[in-house]
Design a protein around this motif. Structure first.
Motif, PDB file in Angstrom:
ATOM      1  N   ASN D 139       0.938  -1.341  -0.114  1.00 36.41           N
ATOM      2  CA  ASN D 139      -0.011  -0.102  -0.007  1.00 36.41           C
ATOM      3  C   ASN D 139       0.830   1.195   0.087  1.00 36.41           C
ATOM      4  O   ASN D 139       0.441   2.136  -0.644  1.00 36.41           O
ATOM      5  CB  ASN D 139      -1.050   0.028   1.108  1.00 36.41           C
ATOM      6  CG  ASN D 139      -2.167  -1.011   1.024  1.00 36.41           C
ATOM      7  OD1 ASN D 139      -2.375  -1.297  -0.131  1.00 36.41           O
ATOM      8  ND2 ASN D 139      -2.659  -1.402   2.308  1.00 36.41           N
ATOM      9  N   LYS D 221      -1.615  -2.275  -8.253  1.00 36.17           N
ATOM     10  CA  LYS D 221      -3.194  -2.438  -8.029  1.00 36.17           C
ATOM     11  C   LYS D 221      -4.071  -2.408  -9.336  1.00 36.17           C
ATOM     12  O   LYS D 221      -5.354  -1.811  -9.336  1.00 36.17           O
ATOM     13  CB  LYS D 221      -3.744  -1.253  -6.868  1.00 36.17           C
ATOM     14  CG  LYS D 221      -3.245  -1.687  -5.720  1.00 36.17           C
ATOM     15  CD  LYS D 221      -3.759  -1.132  -4.466  1.00 36.17           C
ATOM     16  CE  LYS D 221      -3.056  -1.331  -3.037  1.00 36.17           C
ATOM     17  NZ  LYS D 221      -3.855  -0.634  -2.097  1.00 36.17           N
ATOM     18  N   TYR D 270      -6.741  -7.146  -2.784  1.00 39.95           N
ATOM     19  CA  TYR D 270      -6.758  -7.140  -1.210  1.00 39.95           C
ATOM     20  C   TYR D 270      -7.355  -6.130  -0.673  1.00 39.95           C
ATOM     21  O   TYR D 270      -6.632  -5.101   0.029  1.00 39.95           O
ATOM     22  CB  TYR D 270      -5.292  -7.266  -0.958  1.00 39.95           C
ATOM     23  CG  TYR D 270      -4.855  -8.753  -1.299  1.00 39.95           C
ATOM     24  CD1 TYR D 270      -5.320  -9.696  -1.304  1.00 39.95           C
ATOM     25  CD2 TYR D 270      -3.172  -8.512  -1.494  1.00 39.95           C
ATOM     26  CE1 TYR D 270      -4.705 -10.973  -1.793  1.00 39.95           C
ATOM     27  CE2 TYR D 270      -2.559  -9.796  -1.781  1.00 39.95           C
ATOM     28  CZ  TYR D 270      -3.366 -10.684  -2.083  1.00 39.95           C
ATOM     29  OH  TYR D 270      -2.729 -12.039  -2.217  1.00 39.95           O
ATOM     30  N   ASP D 271      -8.771  -5.749  -0.978  1.00 42.38           N
ATOM     31  CA  ASP D 271      -9.063  -4.192  -0.371  1.00 42.38           C
ATOM     32  C   ASP D 271     -10.505  -4.571   0.359  1.00 42.38           C
ATOM     33  O   ASP D 271     -10.931  -3.512   0.835  1.00 42.38           O
ATOM     34  CB  ASP D 271      -9.490  -3.437  -1.922  1.00 42.38           C
ATOM     35  CG  ASP D 271     -10.461  -4.145  -2.621  1.00 42.38           C
ATOM     36  OD1 ASP D 271     -10.984  -5.515  -2.338  1.00 42.38           O
ATOM     37  OD2 ASP D 271     -11.032  -3.516  -3.701  1.00 42.38           O
TER      38      ASP D 271
END
Lengths: 281, 281, 281, 281
Positions: D139, D221, D270-271
């Motif tokens: 992130n 992403k 992966y959110d």
């Protein structure tokens, strides 16, 4: 020697921005500006700056709104120079250097002379005469670094170029400067207009302080050394950038030219048997 | 505020060598040198240089033969400073900067601001007030870079320190300068004697040009900001080295100290609620 | 040729830590381990690893509590090698290389062959025979890089050494490897015990894949090429570190030695008129 | 999940040259190659290599004369993966790692984890769960590094990207890998075809070894994590380059695509609140 020079820059300014331009020919005792015009379209107030610590002629412009901005400089310049026999261009001991010369001994952004100490000494340390020494390192750069447009960018430094061995005039100059400084020879970056540069463009090379003079060297060997019109000198390209821009600006175009406005030009290169060093006073 | 400062350097000179020393306290309107002594043993002729482009007091010494050389400087200095409320220390547009300030906007050997542009803007770009912005970056350095003697050397630059996150006062200063310049804030390197530095040593920090003044910042947070005696300023350590040596010389020892020669010292740090910026005039 | 080798390491372990050690002599068809002892004091369970992709003998140790840990390895090793006339050690085209060799063509952490492409080709590209080519670059390293203890650290890479021109055996090896790979010659890092190394220590050099064999080269020229006992090979020091440590550990001491356990040692160097390449099988 | 993938490369070969191509989809227990075609025009003999130390499918081609060479690969691939709750994806102690995993702990050409040690520990060291830790650094890369085509080149490494904060998928992957390794988490480079990548292209991301599995992460992403078709893994791009070329070759074109050949694709990112780690077996 008279030259007609021209420089043009184009930008798309997207928000209020400030430009520091450095494309005016220097005024020195040996370089007379006979005629000069500077245009910016659309018109913005400009300010000519002459910093205390240098003679460079910076132009500061504030572009107050989004616009396509075109900048045009043209001038007729009369240059003169002197030539000094190589054997007289000896090393100046640090002890005898004027304080104005000392800053050009130290490493700078693009000329990390501190990291090239052993390289410079191993390769050129044994050459006694300073002019021969700088000639030798200039020749080494010319013979080992490939002139290759687009191979480098604005972050490329002498430390990269000495190993990656490709670059443009700016990179050739930075490496020459770094090697000189590593050998305790003050050296500075030189930008200018260059006669017979092909294709025409702004040019960069360097000056080394030997025999008490700033002698010009050009590791690209692309142009005669007596066909240069000096715009600026500085520690490296960080000091003498054609244009430094503060704001959101898109680069559109750049061009430069230098034409002879005189008769009888005899090109000078350091390629004869006993070349003499050329100094722009 | 009066301070008694002392600096001492020892070298083994192996062949004739030249030193450029920069350990004298500056003389400025706000920093009076009340008393001063400079000794070099054995005795060599020294020359004090004040370059045109700076007020730094360089001492040039020619050591003409192999020797153990000891250099001692001591002085009593009276410093004064002003404090300005943070909200008045606003960003100076490039358009309004004096030409003497412009060189401190450009990248230099140890402060590659051009390579830190995105980092600086991502992290600190949104802070409006210039003093708050420089405080924020100073705090970030303090919180993320470990003060670790011996972790760096004379070639270490801001580009290394921002990632490797260890260094000494010199490295903390270089990183602060590089981040300021990346944000279009002129910044310069500051060397000096520092009261309450433990262990005693020469110190380095930096000044940022905000609100029209050179305001001092120290990312090490090791000493009170009003306990500094200024030796020199410059673009980075290349300009303001304690000693630059030309020749075959072996470093033996270095020490420095700064003692209060006054009563009533109230330490200033930027740690209160609304700190005011401190400027040595 | 029989040698008695010894390696010793000392650490202060401050918290539970894991060691990966690589000080065991390799077992190969041409290097027999006649006798061997490995002691760790105090005693911890050790595990010998032989990775699928290499023949290196890693020892993994888990030190479960703070301790002063002493590691001692000693062995008697019988090595053999072959010698091949230089003119037979020709370049192997990429097309003919076994897949196990290909990884040694690519750049690695300390051997950035991609950045040395022009340098290598300008300097050594015209030499036809592969053995002569690697000899030439080995000689260039020997002649231009100063062997200087303490001049580099664990982050120093070939890209630094080619310009800074100082280093230790590890740096000499990395530069040799990088230059070979830049010339499409597979090359790998070699660590070992070295007879007649003075002062005694672990040693590093490199192997180049020419003529279908891994031929050994040592740009330090400090030891005879037939006096080596191989510990490991790898892409560079990242693969073949003497010790890789995970945890808070303070290094205390390191030593190594290699003594002749045989009669009649005739040292081999590549210094005669027509040297033959030496390969440890 | 079934995908139809296509990759095409075009070159102007100027002299006999060798290519090592790596565009074939891997065959693994969890990735079946249902159908496959590889064409090279004009026709040259090709050789499929499967190195001992990896499962990558390299194709070696010798182009024996100057030619315009077009390479086309297309395949139908059936992939499967497993998902593991994040809290089960714990750190694997070095002591428990299989030897095949160890090489992915060490620094490599483009992933200088040794230089990012303090940065990684300062920023992510305190996060306990390994999956959370790698998510956090992924992130951070996504939030701080700008995806900017053309901002980097084949020499750009994680050490550059962490500071310069711009790059493409390759640079995002290298930085993720370097940060993992700095935290003692093995990590490797992953190249593949990527469903829903816009514009279509080859893609790169990385796998971290946590909880005993190689879990996939993508700091860009840009694509769903379950829409990848694996071409290769390696230490970094040096091991898993789409094409490595030996010879004088001019690059003409590259393209890749990945289309769904199945129904009902549910993208995995992966959110969510408690994402599960995705592993291609």
């Amino acid at each position: 020697m008279k030259f007609k020079v021209m420089g043009a820059l184009g930008y798309e300014v997207r928000e209020p921005s400030t430009f520091i331009l450095n494309i005016h020919a220097l005024r020195t005792p040996a370089q007379a500006v006979l005629q000069e015009s500077f245009l910016i379209d659309p018109y913005y107030k400009i300010e000519e700056l002459t910093p205390q610590h240098s003679e460079n002629r910076f132009i500061r412009v504030e572009v107050t709104e989004p616009a396509i901005v075109n900048i045009n400089y043209s001038a007729v310049i009369d240059t003169s120079y002197k030539q000094t026999a190589g054997n007289l261009l000896t090393h100046v001991p640090v002890m005898d250097m004027d304080t104005s010369v000392l800053p050009y001994l130290f490493p700078s952004r693009y000329c990390q002379s501190d990291k090239l100490f052993r390289f410079a000494h191993n390769k050129f340390g044994k050459i006694d005469n300073a002019f021969e020494k700088v000639l030798a390192l200039t020749n080494w750069i010319h013979d080992n670094v490939e002139y290759l447009s687009g191979s480098t960018n604005s972050q490329t430094s002498a430390y990269d170029t000495v190993t990656e061995q490709a670059g443009v005039c700016r990179d050739f100059a930075h490496l020459g400067i770094a090697l000189c400084r590593a050998l305790d020879i003050p050296a500075r970056y030189f930008t200018g207009y260059a006669y017979q540069l092909n294709p025409p463009d702004f040019h960069a090379c360097f000056e080394a302080f030997i025999g008490g003079d700033w002698v010009i060297f050009d590791a690209t060997k692309l142009v005669p050394l007596n066909g240069l019109v000096k715009i600026a000198t500085g520690r490296d390209a960080a000091d003498a950038s054609i244009a430094t821009i503060f704001g959101n600006v898109n680069f559109l175009s750049i061009s430069a030219s230098c034409e002879l406005a005189d008769e009888d030009f005899e090109p000078v290169f350091y390629d004869g048997k006993k070349p003499a060093g050329l100094t722009y006073l």
